[in-house]
Design a protein around this motif. Sequence first.
Motif, PDB file in Angstrom:
ATOM      1  N   LEU A 334       0.826  -1.200   0.000  1.00 19.19           N
ATOM      2  CA  LEU A 334       0.000   0.000   0.000  1.00 19.19           C
ATOM      3  C   LEU A 334       0.867   1.258   0.000  1.00 19.19           C
ATOM      4  O   LEU A 334       0.615   2.203  -0.765  1.00 19.19           O
ATOM      5  CB  LEU A 334      -0.916  -0.017   1.226  1.00 19.19           C
ATOM      6  N   VAL A 335       1.891   1.270   0.843  1.00 18.38           N
ATOM      7  CA  VAL A 335       2.811   2.414   0.892  1.00 18.38           C
ATOM      8  C   VAL A 335       3.478   2.617  -0.472  1.00 18.38           C
ATOM      9  O   VAL A 335       3.604   3.749  -0.955  1.00 18.38           O
ATOM     10  CB  VAL A 335       3.865   2.209   1.998  1.00 18.38           C
ATOM     11  N   THR A 336       3.877   1.520  -1.099  1.00 20.71           N
ATOM     12  CA  THR A 336       4.496   1.593  -2.429  1.00 20.71           C
ATOM     13  C   THR A 336       3.520   2.157  -3.457  1.00 20.71           C
ATOM     14  O   THR A 336       3.855   3.066  -4.227  1.00 20.71           O
ATOM     15  CB  THR A 336       4.973   0.205  -2.875  1.00 20.71           C
ATOM     16  N   ASP A 337       2.311   1.629  -3.469  1.00 21.77           N
ATOM     17  CA  ASP A 337       1.316   2.065  -4.452  1.00 21.77           C
ATOM     18  C   ASP A 337       0.955   3.539  -4.290  1.00 21.77           C
ATOM     19  O   ASP A 337       0.633   4.221  -5.272  1.00 21.77           O
ATOM     20  CB  ASP A 337       0.049   1.221  -4.331  1.00 21.77           C
ATOM     21  N   LEU A 338       1.016   4.028  -3.053  1.00 22.12           N
ATOM     22  CA  LEU A 338       0.662   5.421  -2.796  1.00 22.12           C
ATOM     23  C   LEU A 338       1.828   6.376  -3.047  1.00 22.12           C
ATOM     24  O   LEU A 338       1.669   7.594  -2.998  1.00 22.12           O
ATOM     25  CB  LEU A 338       0.182   5.592  -1.354  1.00 22.12           C
ATOM     26  N   GLY A 339       3.015   5.815  -3.318  1.00 23.15           N
ATOM     27  CA  GLY A 339       4.178   6.648  -3.612  1.00 23.15           C
ATOM     28  C   GLY A 339       4.739   7.367  -2.405  1.00 23.15           C
ATOM     29  O   GLY A 339       5.344   8.446  -2.532  1.00 23.15           O
ATOM     30  N   ILE A 340       4.578   6.774  -1.223  1.00 25.27           N
ATOM     31  CA  ILE A 340       5.065   7.401   0.008  1.00 25.27           C
ATOM     32  C   ILE A 340       6.500   6.951   0.264  1.00 25.27           C
ATOM     33  O   ILE A 340       6.798   5.757   0.176  1.00 25.27           O
ATOM     34  CB  ILE A 340       4.176   6.999   1.206  1.00 25.27           C
ATOM     35  N   PRO A 341       7.409   7.867   0.585  1.00 24.63           N
ATOM     36  CA  PRO A 341       8.782   7.472   0.924  1.00 24.63           C
ATOM     37  C   PRO A 341       8.801   6.462   2.070  1.00 24.63           C
ATOM     38  O   PRO A 341       8.008   6.566   3.011  1.00 24.63           O
ATOM     39  CB  PRO A 341       9.439   8.792   1.334  1.00 24.63           C
ATOM     40  N   LYS A 342       9.732   5.507   1.986  1.00 16.98           N
ATOM     41  CA  LYS A 342       9.732   4.394   2.936  1.00 16.98           C
ATOM     42  C   LYS A 342      10.804   4.501   4.014  1.00 16.98           C
ATOM     43  O   LYS A 342      10.755   3.780   5.011  1.00 16.98           O
ATOM     44  CB  LYS A 342       9.927   3.082   2.178  1.00 16.98           C
ATOM     45  N   THR A 343      11.786   5.370   3.806  1.00 16.45           N
ATOM     46  CA  THR A 343      12.883   5.466   4.765  1.00 16.45           C
ATOM     47  C   THR A 343      13.198   6.927   5.065  1.00 16.45           C
ATOM     48  O   THR A 343      12.814   7.831   4.310  1.00 16.45           O
ATOM     49  CB  THR A 343      14.159   4.798   4.231  1.00 16.45           C
ATOM     50  N   LEU A 344      13.917   7.130   6.140  1.00 18.68           N
ATOM     51  CA  LEU A 344      14.367   8.484   6.478  1.00 18.68           C
ATOM     52  C   LEU A 344      15.300   9.027   5.404  1.00 18.68           C
ATOM     53  O   LEU A 344      15.272  10.215   5.072  1.00 18.68           O
ATOM     54  CB  LEU A 344      15.065   8.469   7.838  1.00 18.68           C
ATOM     55  N   LEU A 381      12.987  -0.135  20.442  1.00 20.67           N
ATOM     56  CA  LEU A 381      12.600   1.073  19.706  1.00 20.67           C
ATOM     57  C   LEU A 381      13.742   1.581  18.851  1.00 20.67           C
ATOM     58  O   LEU A 381      13.537   2.048  17.721  1.00 20.67           O
ATOM     59  CB  LEU A 381      12.116   2.153  20.689  1.00 20.67           C
ATOM     60  N   VAL A 382      14.970   1.471  19.359  1.00 19.85           N
ATOM     61  CA  VAL A 382      16.147   1.815  18.562  1.00 19.85           C
ATOM     62  C   VAL A 382      16.202   0.955  17.307  1.00 19.85           C
ATOM     63  O   VAL A 382      16.450   1.445  16.193  1.00 19.85           O
ATOM     64  CB  VAL A 382      17.445   1.637  19.395  1.00 19.85           C
ATOM     65  N   SER A 383      15.947  -0.333  17.466  1.00 19.44           N
ATOM     66  CA  SER A 383      15.987  -1.264  16.322  1.00 19.44           C
ATOM     67  C   SER A 383      14.932  -0.905  15.280  1.00 19.44           C
ATOM     68  O   SER A 383      15.197  -1.002  14.070  1.00 19.44           O
ATOM     69  CB  SER A 383      15.770  -2.694  16.806  1.00 19.44           C
ATOM     70  N   MET A 384      13.771  -0.473  15.732  1.00 18.09           N
ATOM     71  CA  MET A 384      12.725  -0.070  14.792  1.00 18.09           C
ATOM     72  C   MET A 384      13.163   1.136  13.969  1.00 18.09           C
ATOM     73  O   MET A 384      12.940   1.197  12.759  1.00 18.09           O
ATOM     74  CB  MET A 384      11.436   0.245  15.560  1.00 18.09           C
ATOM     75  N   ILE A 385      13.786   2.109  14.644  1.00 14.06           N
ATOM     76  CA  ILE A 385      14.275   3.292  13.905  1.00 14.06           C
ATOM     77  C   ILE A 385      15.356   2.888  12.918  1.00 14.06           C
ATOM     78  O   ILE A 385      15.381   3.362  11.779  1.00 14.06           O
ATOM     79  CB  ILE A 385      14.812   4.363  14.878  1.00 14.06           C
ATOM     80  N   ASN A 386      16.242   2.016  13.339  1.00 16.98           N
ATOM     81  CA  ASN A 386      17.307   1.560  12.438  1.00 16.98           C
ATOM     82  C   ASN A 386      16.741   0.897  11.185  1.00 16.98           C
ATOM     83  O   ASN A 386      17.344   0.963  10.102  1.00 16.98           O
ATOM     84  CB  ASN A 386      18.235   0.589  13.170  1.00 16.98           C
ATOM     85  N   THR A 387      15.583   0.249  11.324  1.00 14.30           N
ATOM     86  CA  THR A 387      14.971  -0.419  10.183  1.00 14.30           C
ATOM     87  C   THR A 387      14.504   0.575   9.115  1.00 14.30           C
ATOM     88  O   THR A 387      14.466   0.237   7.934  1.00 14.30           O
ATOM     89  CB  THR A 387      13.788  -1.282  10.653  1.00 14.30           C
ATOM     90  N   ILE A 388      14.153   1.797   9.537  1.00 10.12           N
ATOM     91  CA  ILE A 388      13.655   2.783   8.549  1.00 10.12           C
ATOM     92  C   ILE A 388      14.722   3.811   8.181  1.00 10.12           C
ATOM     93  O   ILE A 388      14.428   4.833   7.565  1.00 10.12           O
ATOM     94  CB  ILE A 388      12.390   3.493   9.062  1.00 10.12           C
ATOM     95  N   LYS A 389      15.988   3.586   8.564  1.00  9.67           N
ATOM     96  CA  LYS A 389      17.051   4.544   8.232  1.00  9.67           C
ATOM     97  C   LYS A 389      17.242   4.653   6.734  1.00  9.67           C
ATOM     98  O   LYS A 389      17.540   5.695   6.201  1.00  9.67           O
ATOM     99  CB  LYS A 389      18.375   4.118   8.893  1.00  9.67           C
TER     100      LYS A 389
END
Length: 389
Positions: A334-344, A381-389
């Motif tokens: 859904l995020v891909t189809d909507l063209g929303i950036p996926k990472t920081l 929570l740190v690991s979650m942020i690292n996943t979207i870096k």
Amino acid sequence: MNLLKDSFEFGLHTQIHFGVGRLQELPSILKKYNYKNILICTDKGIANSGALDHIETILKNGDIKYEVFTEVEPDPTIRVVKKVEQLFKEKNCDAIIGLGGGSSIDTAKGVSIAVANPGDLNQFEGKNQIPNRGPDVIAIPTTAGTGSEVTHAAVLKDEERKYKMGILSEHLHPKAAILDPALLTTLPRGLAAITGMDALSHAIESYTSNQAQPITEALGLHAIELIGKWLRPFVADRTNLEAASNMMLASTIAGTAFIWGRVAAVHALSHPLGGRYKIAHGQANSMLLPVVMEYNLSSNFQKFKNIAALLGERVEDLSLRSAAEKSVDAVKELVTDLGIPKTLKDINIELSLEEIQVVAQEAFDSGIANANPKNCTVQDLVSMINTIK
């Protein structure tokens, strides 16, 4: 939840007026409550879109006295709240219309707090810290995302601390909400996408939270189903009134669900990311939602299987775990189809190890993640942020 052992509460304090063209009824709604002088709290985007002119015409034709403030900012700040409070008092207003997205409605809520409760707004952070109910708020949303038109929450930014604080109180429920899907037709595509994902995050987090109860679960599931069906067509064509109507309804239903079902780790992290780095709330939620869902899968595979099915994934003949994993795939698609950036990195933000630690600690200290279905440590929570870096 074991209904033989557990108890719960549920209540909706806002009168909802839903339907295409219901905005025309605004004067009669205001007269019902005997308001004498209304302050409209909105932003320049709404003013430039023609929506403000439309409402002013309706108010003039209805012989309603009003004042206008058009300087609401994307992340509502305490500074702006104090400016609006001053105008409210100078013009002897007695109620506030929040016209716009969550920023305008939350600013209106902040003004309501400030008018009736002297002192620094920081003292009201948290739950049920507001002594006095302020002037009524009438919410008129122009996005399908925040759910602020029915919630008891206001999120305001303290610019000195670079911190977005949450204020929750029964005093903050708007008196009424006018949900006219025609107001969504001028919404920019990108904003339609990320506000829709904000609504989805409300629905999923409230449904899977450890505070979920039967009524919020039912609401969350229906909101997920509506968003799964209508968000793509709405973003593709905001003048599609059927899609707009269903998305506006989904947003409000999801907002109603998270009043009691709560939000969790997604929002715990998105608040400090927004406060410190000016990341739009819906953008942050879009990046974080699949990451947090994947972390939470094992807390209740059946619930995530249900989410997958409602988002259109085929889950027949799959193991329970595999079916649950499809929910994460569905949100990513859904995020891909909507063209929303996926990472920081996609939005040109790079965080140092120290900055990530600060964001994670703020997210943990906020207490929002306490509703997460799977326990979160600061390191998680740190690991979650690292996943979207």
